[in-house]
Design an enzyme around this catalytic site. Structure first.
Site, PDB file in Angstrom:
ATOM      1  N   HIS A   3       2.523   3.669   8.665  1.00 55.87           N
ATOM      2  CA  HIS A   3       3.272   4.075   7.479  1.00 55.87           C
ATOM      3  C   HIS A   3       3.342   3.009   6.382  1.00 55.87           C
ATOM      4  O   HIS A   3       3.875   3.272   5.309  1.00 55.87           O
ATOM      5  CB  HIS A   3       4.701   4.447   7.885  1.00 55.87           C
TER       6      HIS A   3
ATOM      7  N   HIS B 233       4.243   1.189   1.014  1.00 58.17           N
ATOM      8  CA  HIS B 233       5.018   1.918   2.027  1.00 58.17           C
ATOM      9  C   HIS B 233       4.787   3.405   1.798  1.00 58.17           C
ATOM     10  O   HIS B 233       5.171   3.941   0.763  1.00 58.17           O
ATOM     11  CB  HIS B 233       6.506   1.569   1.908  1.00 58.17           C
TER      12      HIS B 233
END
Length: 149
Positions: A57, A72
């Site tokens: 992620h 992110h």
């Protein structure tokens, strides 16, 4: 001076619009955020450098000047345990701006109940060190997001 470019396609919305106080309050660092195009795609390196942190992620690339840029992919997506993400490089790899790092699908992130908004953060930087921060514009991978002096 480091130019940080967009790792994904979407709309630059600024960190203040991120639905997470750690990012919206710039506690991790200054930068911007992107509301991504809702289709499967690859997140690419925003600078030339070395992948020093790599998770499904999120990833950090550090350039030759020592500037670390965090990408992110979504908010609270660590809770997905890698589901819907595919790593395309390894930690320690040298990458060039535009090299694919992670394949993901923002639609799947939202289907799992998470925000697909992606903060792009200059780690260990001050707000004064950044200029020309993209906000309120559509971006493609490789488009300039901000300059870091």
């Amino acid at each position: 001076m480091t130019t940080v470019t967009s790792p994904i396609a979407g709309r630059a919305i600024g960190l203040a619009a991120v639905p997470d106080p750690v990012f919206s309050g710039a506690m991790v660092g200054p930068g911007t955020a992107i509301d991504p195009v809702r289709k499967a795609s690859e997140a690419v390196a925003p600078v030339d450098g070395i992948v020093v942190s790599l998770h499904p992620h999120a990833f950090v690339v550090v350039d030759d000047e020592g500037h670390g840029v965090l990408t992110h992919l979504g908010i609270d997506t660590v809770q997905l345990n890698g589901q819907g993400f595919e790593l395309l490089v390894s930690k320690g790899d040298t990458v060039r701006r535009g090299d694919a790092i992670v394949r993901w699908n923002p639609t799947e992130v939202e289907a799992a109940g998470k925000s697909a908004v992606c903060p792009i953060v200059a780690l260990e930087a001050t707000a004064e060190a950044l200029s020309s921060i993209a906000e309120g514009i559509d971006v493609e991978p490789g488009d300039k997001l901000f300059s870091w002096k």
